[in-house]
Design a protein around this motif. Structure first.
Motif, PDB file in Angstrom:
ATOM      1  N   VAL A 110       0.826  -1.204   0.000  1.00  0.00           N
ATOM      2  CA  VAL A 110       0.000   0.000   0.000  1.00  0.00           C
ATOM      3  C   VAL A 110       0.865   1.262   0.000  1.00  0.00           C
ATOM      4  O   VAL A 110       0.696   2.141  -0.838  1.00  0.00           O
ATOM      5  N   THR A 111       1.805   1.349   0.937  1.00  0.00           N
ATOM      6  CA  THR A 111       2.584   2.581   1.095  1.00  0.00           C
ATOM      7  C   THR A 111       3.923   2.550   0.368  1.00  0.00           C
ATOM      8  O   THR A 111       4.508   3.595   0.116  1.00  0.00           O
ATOM      9  N   GLY A 112       4.431   1.349   0.077  1.00  0.00           N
ATOM     10  CA  GLY A 112       5.750   1.240  -0.528  1.00  0.00           C
ATOM     11  C   GLY A 112       6.872   1.476   0.469  1.00  0.00           C
ATOM     12  O   GLY A 112       8.037   1.544   0.102  1.00  0.00           O
ATOM     13  N   GLU A 113       6.534   1.595   1.736  1.00  0.00           N
ATOM     14  CA  GLU A 113       7.504   1.832   2.801  1.00  0.00           C
ATOM     15  C   GLU A 113       7.729   0.554   3.601  1.00  0.00           C
ATOM     16  O   GLU A 113       6.815  -0.252   3.764  1.00  0.00           O
ATOM     17  N   ALA A 114       8.930   0.411   4.139  1.00  0.00           N
ATOM     18  CA  ALA A 114       9.234  -0.731   4.992  1.00  0.00           C
ATOM     19  C   ALA A 114       8.581  -0.528   6.352  1.00  0.00           C
ATOM     20  O   ALA A 114       8.657   0.553   6.931  1.00  0.00           O
ATOM     21  N   GLU A 115       7.907  -1.588   6.820  1.00  0.00           N
ATOM     22  CA  GLU A 115       7.224  -1.542   8.112  1.00  0.00           C
ATOM     23  C   GLU A 115       7.735  -2.678   8.985  1.00  0.00           C
ATOM     24  O   GLU A 115       7.954  -3.786   8.500  1.00  0.00           O
ATOM     25  N   PRO A 116       7.897  -2.450  10.277  1.00  0.00           N
ATOM     26  CA  PRO A 116       8.345  -3.527  11.159  1.00  0.00           C
ATOM     27  C   PRO A 116       7.286  -4.623  11.281  1.00  0.00           C
ATOM     28  O   PRO A 116       6.086  -4.335  11.235  1.00  0.00           O
ATOM     29  N   ILE A 117       7.740  -5.863  11.403  1.00  0.00           N
ATOM     30  CA  ILE A 117       6.839  -6.979  11.647  1.00  0.00           C
ATOM     31  C   ILE A 117       7.243  -7.638  12.969  1.00  0.00           C
ATOM     32  O   ILE A 117       8.360  -7.429  13.453  1.00  0.00           O
TER      33      ILE A 117
ATOM     34  N   ARG B  12      17.256  -5.636   1.314  1.00  0.00           N
ATOM     35  CA  ARG B  12      17.137  -6.743   2.266  1.00  0.00           C
ATOM     36  C   ARG B  12      15.945  -7.589   1.823  1.00  0.00           C
ATOM     37  O   ARG B  12      14.859  -7.068   1.599  1.00  0.00           O
ATOM     38  N   ILE B  13      16.177  -8.883   1.689  1.00  0.00           N
ATOM     39  CA  ILE B  13      15.152  -9.836   1.287  1.00  0.00           C
ATOM     40  C   ILE B  13      14.838 -10.720   2.501  1.00  0.00           C
ATOM     41  O   ILE B  13      15.737 -11.108   3.245  1.00  0.00           O
ATOM     42  N   VAL B  14      13.552 -11.066   2.664  1.00  0.00           N
ATOM     43  CA  VAL B  14      13.119 -11.916   3.766  1.00  0.00           C
ATOM     44  C   VAL B  14      12.300 -13.071   3.189  1.00  0.00           C
ATOM     45  O   VAL B  14      11.318 -12.838   2.482  1.00  0.00           O
ATOM     46  N   ALA B  15      12.715 -14.302   3.471  1.00  0.00           N
ATOM     47  CA  ALA B  15      11.977 -15.497   3.037  1.00  0.00           C
ATOM     48  C   ALA B  15      11.247 -16.066   4.248  1.00  0.00           C
ATOM     49  O   ALA B  15      11.827 -16.206   5.320  1.00  0.00           O
TER      50      ALA B  15
ATOM     51  N   TYR C 205       8.584 -19.187   5.668  1.00  0.00           N
ATOM     52  CA  TYR C 205       8.004 -20.521   5.500  1.00  0.00           C
ATOM     53  C   TYR C 205       6.619 -20.562   6.146  1.00  0.00           C
ATOM     54  O   TYR C 205       6.319 -19.751   7.041  1.00  0.00           O
ATOM     55  N   PRO C 206       5.776 -21.528   5.759  1.00  0.00           N
ATOM     56  CA  PRO C 206       4.438 -21.640   6.352  1.00  0.00           C
ATOM     57  C   PRO C 206       4.453 -21.846   7.871  1.00  0.00           C
ATOM     58  O   PRO C 206       3.541 -21.410   8.563  1.00  0.00           O
ATOM     59  N   ASP C 207       5.499 -22.483   8.395  1.00  0.00           N
ATOM     60  CA  ASP C 207       5.568 -22.736   9.836  1.00  0.00           C
ATOM     61  C   ASP C 207       6.133 -21.558  10.632  1.00  0.00           C
ATOM     62  O   ASP C 207       6.322 -21.648  11.838  1.00  0.00           O
ATOM     63  N   GLY C 208       6.423 -20.441   9.960  1.00  0.00           N
ATOM     64  CA  GLY C 208       6.909 -19.242  10.640  1.00  0.00           C
ATOM     65  C   GLY C 208       8.412 -19.059  10.637  1.00  0.00           C
ATOM     66  O   GLY C 208       8.907 -18.005  11.026  1.00  0.00           O
ATOM     67  N   ARG C 209       9.168 -20.086  10.201  1.00  0.00           N
ATOM     68  CA  ARG C 209      10.617 -19.890  10.083  1.00  0.00           C
ATOM     69  C   ARG C 209      10.853 -18.826   9.021  1.00  0.00           C
ATOM     70  O   ARG C 209      10.166 -18.788   7.998  1.00  0.00           O
ATOM     71  N   ALA C 210      11.849 -17.987   9.255  1.00  0.00           N
ATOM     72  CA  ALA C 210      12.127 -16.914   8.297  1.00  0.00           C
ATOM     73  C   ALA C 210      13.625 -16.626   8.263  1.00  0.00           C
ATOM     74  O   ALA C 210      14.338 -16.849   9.243  1.00  0.00           O
ATOM     75  N   TYR C 211      14.067 -16.143   7.116  1.00  0.00           N
ATOM     76  CA  TYR C 211      15.486 -15.886   6.881  1.00  0.00           C
ATOM     77  C   TYR C 211      15.612 -14.588   6.099  1.00  0.00           C
ATOM     78  O   TYR C 211      14.775 -14.270   5.255  1.00  0.00           O
ATOM     79  N   ALA C 212      16.676 -13.848   6.373  1.00  0.00           N
ATOM     80  CA  ALA C 212      16.896 -12.582   5.665  1.00  0.00           C
ATOM     81  C   ALA C 212      18.335 -12.506   5.191  1.00  0.00           C
ATOM     82  O   ALA C 212      19.242 -13.072   5.808  1.00  0.00           O
ATOM     83  N   TRP C 213      18.522 -11.798   4.070  1.00  0.00           N
ATOM     84  CA  TRP C 213      19.856 -11.575   3.511  1.00  0.00           C
ATOM     85  C   TRP C 213      19.789 -10.333   2.639  1.00  0.00           C
ATOM     86  O   TRP C 213      18.713  -9.806   2.369  1.00  0.00           O
ATOM     87  N   HIS C 214      20.930  -9.851   2.219  1.00  0.00           N
ATOM     88  CA  HIS C 214      21.002  -8.688   1.338  1.00  0.00           C
ATOM     89  C   HIS C 214      21.322  -9.131  -0.082  1.00  0.00           C
ATOM     90  O   HIS C 214      22.115 -10.047  -0.290  1.00  0.00           O
ATOM     91  N   GLU C 215      20.689  -8.458  -1.049  1.00  0.00           N
ATOM     92  CA  GLU C 215      20.913  -8.706  -2.475  1.00  0.00           C
ATOM     93  C   GLU C 215      21.180  -7.393  -3.185  1.00  0.00           C
ATOM     94  O   GLU C 215      20.598  -6.373  -2.824  1.00  0.00           O
ATOM     95  N   ILE C 216      21.994  -7.445  -4.203  1.00  0.00           N
ATOM     96  CA  ILE C 216      22.221  -6.271  -5.044  1.00  0.00           C
ATOM     97  C   ILE C 216      20.992  -6.077  -5.915  1.00  0.00           C
ATOM     98  O   ILE C 216      20.530  -7.012  -6.562  1.00  0.00           O
ATOM     99  N   ASN C 217      20.441  -4.852  -5.927  1.00  0.00           N
ATOM    100  CA  ASN C 217      19.264  -4.589  -6.761  1.00  0.00           C
ATOM    101  C   ASN C 217      19.688  -4.073  -8.140  1.00  0.00           C
ATOM    102  O   ASN C 217      20.885  -3.968  -8.437  1.00  0.00           O
TER     103      ASN C 217
ATOM    104  N   ALA D 275       9.539 -15.259  -0.769  1.00  0.00           N
ATOM    105  CA  ALA D 275      10.470 -14.154  -0.494  1.00  0.00           C
ATOM    106  C   ALA D 275       9.740 -12.816  -0.610  1.00  0.00           C
ATOM    107  O   ALA D 275       8.933 -12.606  -1.524  1.00  0.00           O
ATOM    108  N   PHE D 276      10.055 -11.931   0.307  1.00  0.00           N
ATOM    109  CA  PHE D 276       9.470 -10.590   0.340  1.00  0.00           C
ATOM    110  C   PHE D 276      10.578  -9.543   0.321  1.00  0.00           C
ATOM    111  O   PHE D 276      11.690  -9.800   0.774  1.00  0.00           O
ATOM    112  N   LEU D 277      10.234  -8.373  -0.195  1.00  0.00           N
ATOM    113  CA  LEU D 277      11.162  -7.248  -0.136  1.00  0.00           C
ATOM    114  C   LEU D 277      11.115  -6.712   1.280  1.00  0.00           C
ATOM    115  O   LEU D 277      10.072  -6.263   1.755  1.00  0.00           O
ATOM    116  N   GLY D 278      12.233  -6.809   1.968  1.00  0.00           N
ATOM    117  CA  GLY D 278      12.306  -6.293   3.335  1.00  0.00           C
ATOM    118  C   GLY D 278      12.432  -4.785   3.299  1.00  0.00           C
ATOM    119  O   GLY D 278      11.464  -4.059   3.473  1.00  0.00           O
TER     120      GLY D 278
END
Length: 174
Positions: A47-54, A135-138, A140-152, A122-125
């Motif tokens: 909606v906003t295009g802004e990063a929001e904390p989760i 920053r990319i965030v992946a 899983y359905p069980d709530g496990r999540a992982y983040a890393w940085h990628e060159i855009n 994967a989501f745009l962090g």
């Protein structure tokens, strides 16, 4: 002959020491653990295009000042994939970077395979967390999540020594 042997042994020993030092510097030396006070998990809102904390829990991360793409994080979230896909920007073609072997919660090969099969999404962090780096965030359905940085796309052009396209933010942004 004895002088030649000493020189050869000296060269071999120097090469072995240099190789061991290089390995240590690449795999261990520049990484630091990200403390709980510095932890942040954000996703970009559709909606906003802004990063929001989760909300997240069990956060474990490493980073390095020597390169903006050395960031890796493992955590859990109580948010469902269904809610996340409706609320946050999905990152197509995300490809996790390999973490050092000692950071064993992050398995880039498995995460990448699961992204390809759809077992993880994967989501745009945060876009341009450093200029040209997202920053990319992946998750899983069980709530496990992982983040890393990628060159855009902007980073790929600028880091190759070319001027930034007009669609890119100014380089002084971060």
């Amino acid at each position: 002959m004895s002088g030649a042997r000493i020189a050869i042994v000296g060269i071999i020993m120097t090469a072995l020491i240099a190789g061991a030092a290089l390995y240590y510097l690449q795999v261990y030396a520049y990484y630091v653990e990200v403390g709980a006070a510095d932890a942040q998990v954000e996703l970009t809102s559709v909606v906003t295009g802004e990063a929001e904390p989760i909300i997240y829990d069990s956060f474990d991360a490493i980073d390095s000042d020597s390169s903006p793409i050395r960031y890796r994080a493992c955590f859990t979230t109580a948010l469902s994939q269904a809610m996340l896909t409706e609320t946050y920007v999905i990152a197509d073609d995300a490809e996790p970077r390999v973490a050092p072997g000692w950071f064993d919660c992050f398995d880039a090969d498995q995460i990448g395979a699961d992204l390809e099969t759809g077992d993880a999404i994967a989501f745009l962090g945060t876009e341009n967390i450093h200029y040209g780096i997202d920053r990319i965030v992946a998750v899983y359905p069980d709530g496990r999540a992982y983040a890393w940085h990628e060159i855009n796309e902007c980073g790929a052009v600028v880091f190759d020594g070319n001027p930034a396209p007009e669609t890119c933010p100014p380089e002084s942004q971060n």
